[in-house]
Design a protein around this motif. Structure first.
Motif, PDB file in Angstrom:
ATOM      1  N   UNK A 155      15.495  -8.257 -77.187  1.00  0.00           N
ATOM      2  CA  UNK A 155      14.683  -7.827 -78.334  1.00  0.00           C
ATOM      3  C   UNK A 155      14.399  -6.344 -78.297  1.00  0.00           C
ATOM      4  N   UNK A 156      15.409  -5.551 -77.872  1.00  0.00           N
ATOM      5  CA  UNK A 156      15.175  -4.120 -77.661  1.00  0.00           C
ATOM      6  C   UNK A 156      14.719  -3.415 -78.938  1.00  0.00           C
ATOM      7  N   UNK A 157      15.362  -3.703 -80.054  1.00  0.00           N
ATOM      8  CA  UNK A 157      15.024  -2.984 -81.288  1.00  0.00           C
ATOM      9  C   UNK A 157      13.585  -3.249 -81.697  1.00  0.00           C
ATOM     10  N   UNK A 158      13.182  -4.506 -81.595  1.00  0.00           N
ATOM     11  CA  UNK A 158      11.807  -4.850 -81.941  1.00  0.00           C
ATOM     12  C   UNK A 158      10.826  -4.216 -80.963  1.00  0.00           C
ATOM     13  N   UNK A 159      11.151  -4.289 -79.670  1.00  0.00           N
ATOM     14  CA  UNK A 159      10.268  -3.713 -78.655  1.00  0.00           C
ATOM     15  C   UNK A 159      10.181  -2.195 -78.805  1.00  0.00           C
ATOM     16  N   UNK A 160      11.318  -1.561 -79.091  1.00  0.00           N
ATOM     17  CA  UNK A 160      11.322  -0.106 -79.246  1.00  0.00           C
ATOM     18  C   UNK A 160      10.484   0.321 -80.444  1.00  0.00           C
ATOM     19  N   UNK A 161      10.471  -0.503 -81.485  1.00  0.00           N
ATOM     20  CA  UNK A 161       9.651  -0.189 -82.657  1.00  0.00           C
ATOM     21  C   UNK A 161       8.167  -0.299 -82.325  1.00  0.00           C
ATOM     22  N   UNK A 162       7.803  -1.317 -81.548  1.00  0.00           N
ATOM     23  CA  UNK A 162       6.399  -1.543 -81.217  1.00  0.00           C
ATOM     24  C   UNK A 162       5.909  -0.610 -80.113  1.00  0.00           C
ATOM     25  N   UNK A 163       6.713  -0.437 -79.064  1.00  0.00           N
ATOM     26  CA  UNK A 163       6.273   0.296 -77.880  1.00  0.00           C
ATOM     27  C   UNK A 163       6.824   1.710 -77.799  1.00  0.00           C
ATOM     28  N   UNK A 164       7.854   1.995 -78.577  1.00  0.00           N
ATOM     29  CA  UNK A 164       8.547   3.268 -78.456  1.00  0.00           C
ATOM     30  C   UNK A 164       9.760   3.106 -77.553  1.00  0.00           C
ATOM     31  N   UNK A 165      10.857   3.772 -77.859  1.00  0.00           N
ATOM     32  CA  UNK A 165      12.087   3.573 -77.084  1.00  0.00           C
ATOM     33  C   UNK A 165      11.946   3.967 -75.615  1.00  0.00           C
ATOM     34  N   UNK A 166      11.221   5.066 -75.331  1.00  0.00           N
ATOM     35  CA  UNK A 166      11.120   5.516 -73.943  1.00  0.00           C
ATOM     36  C   UNK A 166      10.303   4.537 -73.105  1.00  0.00           C
ATOM     37  N   UNK A 167       9.178   4.063 -73.646  1.00  0.00           N
ATOM     38  CA  UNK A 167       8.360   3.137 -72.874  1.00  0.00           C
ATOM     39  C   UNK A 167       9.077   1.800 -72.698  1.00  0.00           C
ATOM     40  N   UNK A 168       9.844   1.399 -73.705  1.00  0.00           N
ATOM     41  CA  UNK A 168      10.631   0.163 -73.576  1.00  0.00           C
ATOM     42  C   UNK A 168      11.636   0.295 -72.444  1.00  0.00           C
ATOM     43  N   UNK A 169      12.290   1.443 -72.339  1.00  0.00           N
ATOM     44  CA  UNK A 169      13.240   1.658 -71.244  1.00  0.00           C
ATOM     45  C   UNK A 169      12.528   1.689 -69.895  1.00  0.00           C
ATOM     46  N   UNK A 170      11.336   2.269 -69.881  1.00  0.00           N
ATOM     47  CA  UNK A 170      10.555   2.263 -68.642  1.00  0.00           C
ATOM     48  C   UNK A 170      10.247   0.838 -68.207  1.00  0.00           C
ATOM     49  N   UNK A 171       9.874  -0.015 -69.161  1.00  0.00           N
ATOM     50  CA  UNK A 171       9.566  -1.399 -68.825  1.00  0.00           C
ATOM     51  C   UNK A 171      10.818  -2.144 -68.358  1.00  0.00           C
ATOM     52  N   UNK A 172      11.979  -1.776 -68.873  1.00  0.00           N
ATOM     53  CA  UNK A 172      13.227  -2.387 -68.392  1.00  0.00           C
ATOM     54  C   UNK A 172      13.465  -2.009 -66.930  1.00  0.00           C
ATOM     55  N   UNK A 173      13.231  -0.735 -66.588  1.00  0.00           N
ATOM     56  CA  UNK A 173      13.372  -0.302 -65.191  1.00  0.00           C
ATOM     57  C   UNK A 173      12.379  -1.057 -64.306  1.00  0.00           C
ATOM     58  N   UNK A 174      11.131  -1.176 -64.770  1.00  0.00           N
ATOM     59  CA  UNK A 174      10.106  -1.889 -64.004  1.00  0.00           C
ATOM     60  C   UNK A 174      10.477  -3.357 -63.844  1.00  0.00           C
ATOM     61  N   UNK A 175      11.034  -3.972 -64.885  1.00  0.00           N
ATOM     62  CA  UNK A 175      11.449  -5.376 -64.806  1.00  0.00           C
ATOM     63  C   UNK A 175      12.541  -5.555 -63.751  1.00  0.00           C
ATOM     64  N   UNK A 176      13.497  -4.627 -63.736  1.00  0.00           N
ATOM     65  CA  UNK A 176      14.576  -4.716 -62.744  1.00  0.00           C
ATOM     66  C   UNK A 176      14.022  -4.556 -61.328  1.00  0.00           C
ATOM     67  N   UNK A 177      13.099  -3.605 -61.144  1.00  0.00           N
ATOM     68  CA  UNK A 177      12.495  -3.420 -59.822  1.00  0.00           C
ATOM     69  C   UNK A 177      11.723  -4.660 -59.399  1.00  0.00           C
ATOM     70  N   UNK A 178      11.048  -5.295 -60.346  1.00  0.00           N
ATOM     71  CA  UNK A 178      10.298  -6.518 -60.041  1.00  0.00           C
ATOM     72  C   UNK A 178      11.238  -7.635 -59.609  1.00  0.00           C
TER      73      UNK A 178
END
Length: 590
Positions: A341-364
């Motif tokens: 749901x990247x497009x939806x998440x990027x609209x709500x959270x902003x593209x940069x913060x969405x990418x940050x959360x993807x990095x955090x998810x991978x680290x988790x």
């Protein structure tokens, strides 16, 4: 990297004022500052329209356009959107109060007060009393009817008749008639509900004007910026001058572009003085740009002479958050949700913060794999056990304290490099060494380890303290150096102790998250009914993921923003580089 800035002064003939400003705006690289800020009042009317346009877009976000397109100007439509929004909120509040009032009228059913008034005019008196149910047979009246059961074995009884020849129990308590009856309240509630639905329909119609609102906001911002630039300049006789800041790397390009306009202009550029505070432009490496989403949410800007902490933040925040959440299943859930749901998440959270959360998810996911935790279940033997055993807690606390020493000592060494060869750099080196000695103190108090002379900790404390005290304010007056160093040392020493021990929160919260996940699994298993088990499982782990997101800001961000940045000396006193540039865009459909 914080981009170096140059101060730029521009002067032209007074008659060329607007041409100069248009040329500067066209080049779009100068952050203008008013010559006298006190003489640049804000255009309150324009600012109000811009705010209304932006707020209206927020209100209409997610609303599906419908109906006919209103024949309104963008600003007028924005103000109508906000007026409707206020009415909807007011009507919803009144509707909630009416529903609450209706709940208090369950005893009276569909009774209409006008019916009681009609009976009274006809000479029939009707009253309601509260009595014990055992006394119902003792009530004497022309008409007796039980209308509801109350608490403690009491009932509400309606009695009616002509005259006062009623016989009632001695402890009968009269109940007053309600101020308004349920049918009246329902009619009023239906009116509010109709008005709310009408407001939503009108919002759907006004949603068709969102592109025009967006374009109008940009246009007004551009006009307001131009007007402010005009008022912020210096008009003296036949000359008009402005000042501002420009990235040092763009000075030649700017001068060449200004010369190509053919406008007679005097340009002077110089580096910022020590007492000047240029705007901050941070050029983050491409791979570290996701952290910009976090800074945008926090609204923090580093000062021009401070540090770009983008890289250390991006390196440590995913690690901290992974330990706080501590479950591979949660990381996988977040990763799938954010990527699919990247497009939806990027609209709500902003593209940069969405990418940050993807990095955090991978680290988790990585940390959860090491601890063998998958939605609270362990399918294999963990490489790093995370449980309530003494061995596990000791290992995790020691890991957190060592992470603290590394993190905080680097925060001290970074400004030391900048200070060199000024002798004050030794003060920072001293605190970095002292933090490593404080690691031994913390482990002694918490983990009951040794702190004797056969360990390195006392020597690190002594060497660090000597350097920190002697070089806090280096100078020729040694006594003054000692006095200043000794005066500052006690509080800084306590701060170092509390900073190191603060990192234990990673272990505590991560361990609590794991125990909570296992507890929800146990609760679901005890139910023995699959639908309820699935419901408890989904609710429990969704709640735990939500708590993990809160922990990221409450603890992961905190360790970077407070502990790390305080040791670094960050004050976050900066303001964003915002060049005077063209902002108008073509309206959709025009």
């Amino acid at each position: 990297m914080i981009v170096p800035m140059m101060k730029v002064y521009l002067a032209a003939r007074g008659c060329d004022r607007d041409e100069l400003l248009r040329a500067v705006r066209e080049l779009g690289v100068v952050h203008l500052t008013p010559v006298d800020p006190a003489r640049v009042p804000e255009d309150s009317a324009t600012a109000e329209h811009i705010q209304a346009l932006k707020r209206a877009q927020q209100v209409l976000y997610g609303i599906e356009p419908g109906g006919e397109t209103p024949a309104l100007e963008a600003v007028e439509a924005a103000h109508e959107v906000l007026a409707i929004e206020r009415r909807i909120v007011e009507d919803e509040n009144r509707l909630a109060l009416l529903h609450h009032e209706l709940e208090q009228l369950d005893l009276w059913g569909n009774l209409r007060l006008e019916q009681i008034d009609s009976l009274r005019r006809a000479g029939v008196d009707v009253r309601v009393y509260l009595i014990h149910s055992r006394d119902l047979a003792d009530v004497r009246a022309d008409c007796v009817a039980e209308i509801g059961e109350m608490s403690n074995g009491r009932i509400a009884v309606a009695v009616a008749g002509r005259g006062a020849s009623w016989e009632l129990p001695a402890d009968a308590q009269p109940l007053p008639w309600p101020a308004r009856d349920a049918p009246t309240l329902r009619t009023e509630a239906a009116g509010f509900d109709t008005a709310i639905k009408a407001g939503h329909r009108r919002h759907a119609e006004l949603a068709r004007l969102v592109p025009q609102m967006r374009a109008a906001a940009l246009r007004l911002e551009s006009e307001a910026q131009f007007s402010q630039a005009r008022r912020g300049g210096l008009a003296s006789g036949d000359l008009f001058a402005v000042q501002g800041w420009i990235p040092a790397e763009l000075t030649s390009q700017f001068s060449q572009g200004l010369a190509e306009t053919g406008l007679p202009t005097a340009v002077r550029q110089m580096p910022p003085a020590d007492d000047e505070a240029p705007p901050t432009l941070i050029r983050t490496p491409a791979w570290a740009r996701p952290i910009e989403g976090l800074f945008r949410i926090l609204g923090t800007v580093a000062g021009y002479r401070e540090f770009d902490v983008s890289v250390p933040f991006l390196l440590t925040l995913p690690i901290f958050t992974a330990i706080l959440i501590g479950d591979a299943g949660y990381g996988l859930t977040l990763l799938l949700g954010l990527t699919l749901g990247y497009r939806r998440a990027a609209t709500l959270l902003g593209p940069q913060f969405t990418r940050l959360m993807i990095v955090i998810s991978a680290a988790t996911m990585v940390w959860g794999g090491l601890t063998a935790s998958f939605f609270g279940f362990a399918f294999y033997s963990p490489l790093i056990p995370v449980d309530l055993s003494e061995h596990s807690r000791t290992f995790l606390m020691r890991m957190c304290f060592w992470m603290a020493a590394i993190h905080l000592s680097l925060a001290q060494l970074w400004p030391a490099v900048r200070l060199f060869p000024n002798l004050q750099f030794l003060n920072r080196v001293g605190w970095a060494v002292f933090i490593w000695g404080m690691l031994g103190v913390v482990q002694m108090f918490v983990l009951k380890t040794s702190l004797g002379w056969d360990t390195p900790w006392p020597y690190l404390l002594i060497v660090g303290a000597v350097l920190a005290i002697l070089f806090a304010a280096p100078g020729r007056n040694i006594i003054k150096m000692l006095v200043i160093g000794l005066a500052n040392f006690p509080l800084s020493m306590l701060s170092a102790f509390s900073d190191v021990i603060s990192y234990v929160r990673l272990m505590a919260v991560g361990l609590a998250s794991g125990v909570l996940g296992q507890s929800f699994n146990a609760m679901a298993a005890d139910l023995g009914f699959w639908p309820l088990m699935a419901l408890v499982f989904l609710f429990g782990h969704s709640l735990n993921i939500g708590l993990g997101m809160i922990a990221m800001f409450a603890h992961g961000v905190r360790l970077n923003m407070l502990e790390f940045c305080n040791n670094l000396g960050m004050q976050w006193t900066g303001y964003q580089y915002d060049p005077f540039a063209q902002r108008m865009t073509q309206e959709c459909g025009s």
